[in-house]
Design a protein around this motif. Structure first.
Motif, mmCIF file in Angstrom:
data_model
loop_
_atom_site.group_PDB
_atom_site.id
_atom_site.type_symbol
_atom_site.label_atom_id
_atom_site.label_comp_id
_atom_site.label_asym_id
_atom_site.label_seq_id
_atom_site.Cartn_x
_atom_site.Cartn_y
_atom_site.Cartn_z
ATOM 1 N N GLU A 134 59.283 70.367 41.819
ATOM 2 C CA GLU A 134 59.281 71.279 40.921
ATOM 3 C C GLU A 134 59.339 73.010 41.139
ATOM 4 O O GLU A 134 59.038 73.524 40.484
ATOM 5 N N ASN A 135 59.491 73.382 42.750
ATOM 6 C CA ASN A 135 59.608 74.186 43.428
ATOM 7 C C ASN A 135 60.711 74.594 43.053
ATOM 8 O O ASN A 135 61.348 75.705 43.951
ATOM 9 N N ASP A 136 61.718 74.036 42.436
ATOM 10 C CA ASP A 136 63.082 73.784 42.534
ATOM 11 C C ASP A 136 64.102 73.860 43.878
ATOM 12 O O ASP A 136 64.569 74.692 44.660
ATOM 13 N N LEU A 137 63.727 73.238 44.759
ATOM 14 C CA LEU A 137 64.255 73.037 46.499
ATOM 15 C C LEU A 137 64.785 71.203 45.701
ATOM 16 O O LEU A 137 64.206 70.660 46.576
ATOM 17 N N PRO A 138 65.835 71.388 45.129
ATOM 18 C CA PRO A 138 66.935 69.762 45.662
ATOM 19 C C PRO A 138 67.101 69.568 46.343
ATOM 20 O O PRO A 138 67.505 68.720 46.988
ATOM 21 N N ASP A 139 67.826 70.765 47.349
ATOM 22 C CA ASP A 139 68.415 70.540 48.526
ATOM 23 C C ASP A 139 67.499 70.280 49.984
ATOM 24 O O ASP A 139 68.359 69.704 50.402
ATOM 25 N N THR A 140 66.143 70.300 50.041
ATOM 26 C CA THR A 140 65.833 70.476 50.851
ATOM 27 C C THR A 140 66.373 69.015 51.223
ATOM 28 O O THR A 140 65.093 67.764 50.549
ATOM 29 N N HIS A 141 66.020 68.474 52.639
ATOM 30 C CA HIS A 141 66.133 67.094 53.170
ATOM 31 C C HIS A 141 65.161 66.917 53.832
ATOM 32 O O HIS A 141 64.368 67.192 54.373
ATOM 33 N N LEU A 142 63.952 65.631 53.506
ATOM 34 C CA LEU A 142 62.963 65.549 53.300
ATOM 35 C C LEU A 142 63.358 64.063 54.130
ATOM 36 O O LEU A 142 63.715 63.398 53.518
ATOM 37 N N ILE A 143 62.741 64.760 55.546
ATOM 38 C CA ILE A 143 62.488 63.461 56.337
ATOM 39 C C ILE A 143 60.674 62.420 57.194
ATOM 40 O O ILE A 143 60.510 63.133 57.329
ATOM 41 N N GLU A 144 61.322 61.531 57.188
ATOM 42 C CA GLU A 144 59.437 61.036 56.760
ATOM 43 C C GLU A 144 59.926 59.968 58.107
ATOM 44 O O GLU A 144 60.547 58.973 58.040
ATOM 45 N N THR A 145 58.302 59.499 58.812
ATOM 46 C CA THR A 145 58.089 59.251 59.325
ATOM 47 C C THR A 145 57.777 57.697 59.030
ATOM 48 O O THR A 145 56.802 57.834 58.960
ATOM 49 N N THR A 146 58.155 56.841 58.822
ATOM 50 C CA THR A 146 57.210 55.767 57.807
ATOM 51 C C THR A 146 57.946 55.036 59.269
ATOM 52 O O THR A 146 56.498 55.144 60.133
ATOM 53 N N THR A 147 57.122 53.907 59.513
ATOM 54 C CA THR A 147 56.828 52.265 60.394
ATOM 55 C C THR A 147 57.882 51.213 59.992
ATOM 56 O O THR A 147 57.593 50.545 59.162
ATOM 57 N N GLN A 201 64.967 60.060 41.081
ATOM 58 C CA GLN A 201 64.699 61.103 39.598
ATOM 59 C C GLN A 201 64.999 61.930 39.737
ATOM 60 O O GLN A 201 65.245 62.839 39.189
ATOM 61 N N PHE A 202 64.598 62.931 41.503
ATOM 62 C CA PHE A 202 64.769 64.193 41.347
ATOM 63 C C PHE A 202 65.898 64.700 42.619
ATOM 64 O O PHE A 202 66.054 65.837 42.574
ATOM 65 N N GLY A 203 67.034 63.523 42.665
ATOM 66 C CA GLY A 203 67.785 63.552 43.551
ATOM 67 C C GLY A 203 67.873 64.164 44.361
ATOM 68 O O GLY A 203 68.749 64.844 45.267
ATOM 69 N N LEU A 204 66.690 64.035 45.422
ATOM 70 C CA LEU A 204 66.135 65.011 46.927
ATOM 71 C C LEU A 204 67.047 63.678 47.882
ATOM 72 O O LEU A 204 66.943 63.018 47.846
ATOM 73 N N PRO A 205 67.697 64.361 48.813
ATOM 74 C CA PRO A 205 67.821 63.583 50.108
ATOM 75 C C PRO A 205 66.959 63.347 51.104
ATOM 76 O O PRO A 205 66.542 63.891 51.277
ATOM 77 N N ILE A 206 66.950 62.426 50.600
ATOM 78 C CA ILE A 206 65.720 61.031 51.425
ATOM 79 C C ILE A 206 66.575 60.653 52.845
ATOM 80 O O ILE A 206 67.281 60.055 52.788
ATOM 81 N N SER A 207 65.569 60.642 54.530
ATOM 82 C CA SER A 207 65.978 59.831 54.860
ATOM 83 C C SER A 207 64.227 59.335 55.469
ATOM 84 O O SER A 207 63.902 59.969 56.241
ATOM 85 N N ASP A 208 64.245 57.708 55.694
ATOM 86 C CA ASP A 208 63.206 57.335 55.904
ATOM 87 C C ASP A 208 63.562 56.562 56.691
ATOM 88 O O ASP A 208 64.013 56.029 57.241
ATOM 89 N N VAL A 209 62.043 57.125 57.870
ATOM 90 C CA VAL A 209 62.786 56.915 59.669
ATOM 91 C C VAL A 209 61.400 56.041 59.806
ATOM 92 O O VAL A 209 60.203 56.484 60.238
ATOM 93 N N ARG A 210 62.484 54.851 59.703
ATOM 94 C CA ARG A 210 60.740 53.392 60.020
ATOM 95 C C ARG A 210 60.731 53.418 61.738
ATOM 96 O O ARG A 210 62.131 52.301 62.002
ATOM 97 N N VAL A 294 67.942 55.432 54.830
ATOM 98 C CA VAL A 294 66.922 54.043 56.229
ATOM 99 C C VAL A 294 66.947 53.944 57.186
ATOM 100 O O VAL A 294 68.587 53.846 57.529
ATOM 101 N N TYR A 295 66.728 54.168 58.322
ATOM 102 C CA TYR A 295 67.421 54.605 59.565
ATOM 103 C C TYR A 295 65.680 53.294 60.510
ATOM 104 O O TYR A 295 64.746 53.688 60.318
#
Length: 389
Positions: A134-147, A201-210, A294-295
């Protein structure tokens, strides 16, 4: 442009932020509200290593490593207004999301802690995903440490990503089933599903780091000065099993293995975990995937008894007389379960394992023997029930 590291005061977040800043000219913004320090204190525990204030850490980073692109913002990621302002002001090209209540035992204490854990963890992740959209940052790479805990302990190999499901002659790749065993691990299961939806839905580049069970006290950068040390928890609630075993060894207690202890758990050293997150954060736009990836952030599985025996062996180098004992298992679990988990994608990311378990234990014992007073004065926080009877 900049890189944001949430949970940047934490065990993994601080050394990750420090490494990213040391390797990059971009502005690196640490975001935290110091909750981890409060949660640990609330259960009567402490970090074995003295934790410098964030101001002292930043000063040491400048003096020791010449890092001048690291700064701090205090705020609560469950506050949507704060998240929106953070993203609008800094316009990050990457967000390493390492902020969460990370303890399964803490989440299991009672309903209040379970509710808090689920609200805190999932609200923060949703705020970041919607904030970027919603702040118009669709190319920001979101990297989350899940588990890796989202997987549970199945009796078949775990893929790095989706699983193929077949029914009536048809097949498709589906998300791997979430079989988490705690209210905390379920927050990461829900996060994984929400991240997948945010990409679709948003096209965000996502890295789900388990991320597997992380062990160790040092990285290349933190070794240089005590002010740069990350926290080290060894209590039942926030200390992982390897850290509790090391604390028992330093305090002169036997390492108590429940039952056979042949079951294998996934592990990754702090050094390797920091390296993976850093490489993802610094991958430029042209080279990083624009997908949901997913990593499995694990370098190898280790059995509980193998871990105890390694700690006992390395303990000899520190004049610690460490005994490994087997006691009746109070838990209903398979004591011989052999965890199998694919990690080709993650190993390709970091190139090679930078620290093995033996090296990590050596780091831990070197640190804990320096701060043995903190260990012995809080031994009631890590001794298993079998030793207290």
């Amino acid at each position: 442009m900049s890189i944001i590291v949430t949970g940047g005061d934490g065990y993994v977040g601080w050394p990750t932020a420090l490494r990213i800043a040391e390797r990059s000219d971009e502005r690196v913004i640490i975001v935290d509200n110091f909750s981890r320090r409060e949660w640990v204190e609330s259960v009567g525990a402490t970090s074995a290593t003295p934790i410098s204030s964030i101001e002292e850490r930043l000063e040491a980073a400048r003096e020791v490593h010449g890092v001048r692109n690291l700064s701090f913002v205090e705020g609560d990621l469950t506050d949507r207004g704060f998240v929106d302002q953070l993203l609008r002001v800094h316009e990050p090209r990457a967000v390493v999301h390492a902020a969460a209540q990370p303890s399964a035992p803490y989440s299991q204490i009672n309903g209040e802690r379970a509710n808090f854990t689920q609200h805190n963890n999932m609200q923060a992740t949703r705020n970041l995903a919607f904030g970027l959209h919603e702040n118009d940052l669709p190319d920001t790479h979101l990297i989350e440490t899940t588990t890796t805990g989202v997987y549970g302990a199945p009796d078949f190999p775990i893929p790095e990503g989706g699983a193929v499901m077949e029914n009536e002659g048809q097949s498709d790749e589906v998300p791997y089933p979430a079989m988490a065993g705690s209210w905390y691990h379920l927050t990461k299961s829900h996060d994984a599903a929400n991240l997948r939806l945010a990409h679709r839905q948003f096209g965000l580049p996502i890295s789900d780091v388990r991320t597997a069970i992380v062990y160790g006290t040092e990285t290349e950068e933190t070794r240089a000065d005590d002010r740069l040390k990350t926290r080290f928890d060894f209590d039942y609630y926030f200390g992982v099993v390897a850290h509790r075993f090391c604390a028992q060894a330093v305090a002169g207690y036997p390492l108590t293995v429940y039952g056979k202890g042949e079951q294998r758990k996934p592990f990754v050293s702090l050094e390797d975990a920091v390296e993976g997150l850093t490489r993802l954060a610094l991958t430029d736009h042209a080279e990083r995937p624009d997908e949901h990836v997913v990593y499995n952030q694990v370098t190898r599985p280790i059995s509980i008894v193998g871990m105890a025996e390694t700690i006992a062996s390395v303990g000899d180098e520190f004049d610690l007389d460490v005994e490994v004992t087997h006691v009746e298992n109070p838990r209903d679990e398979d004591e011989t379960h052999q965890m199998e988990m694919a990690n080709d994608r993650y190993m390709s990311l970091i190139g090679e394992q930078r620290q093995n378990f033996e090296g990590g234990v050596r780091d831990i014992l070197e640190t804990l023997t320096r701060y043995s007073d903190a260990i012995t004065s809080h031994e009631d926080r890590f001794l298993p029930d079998v030793l207290e009877e």
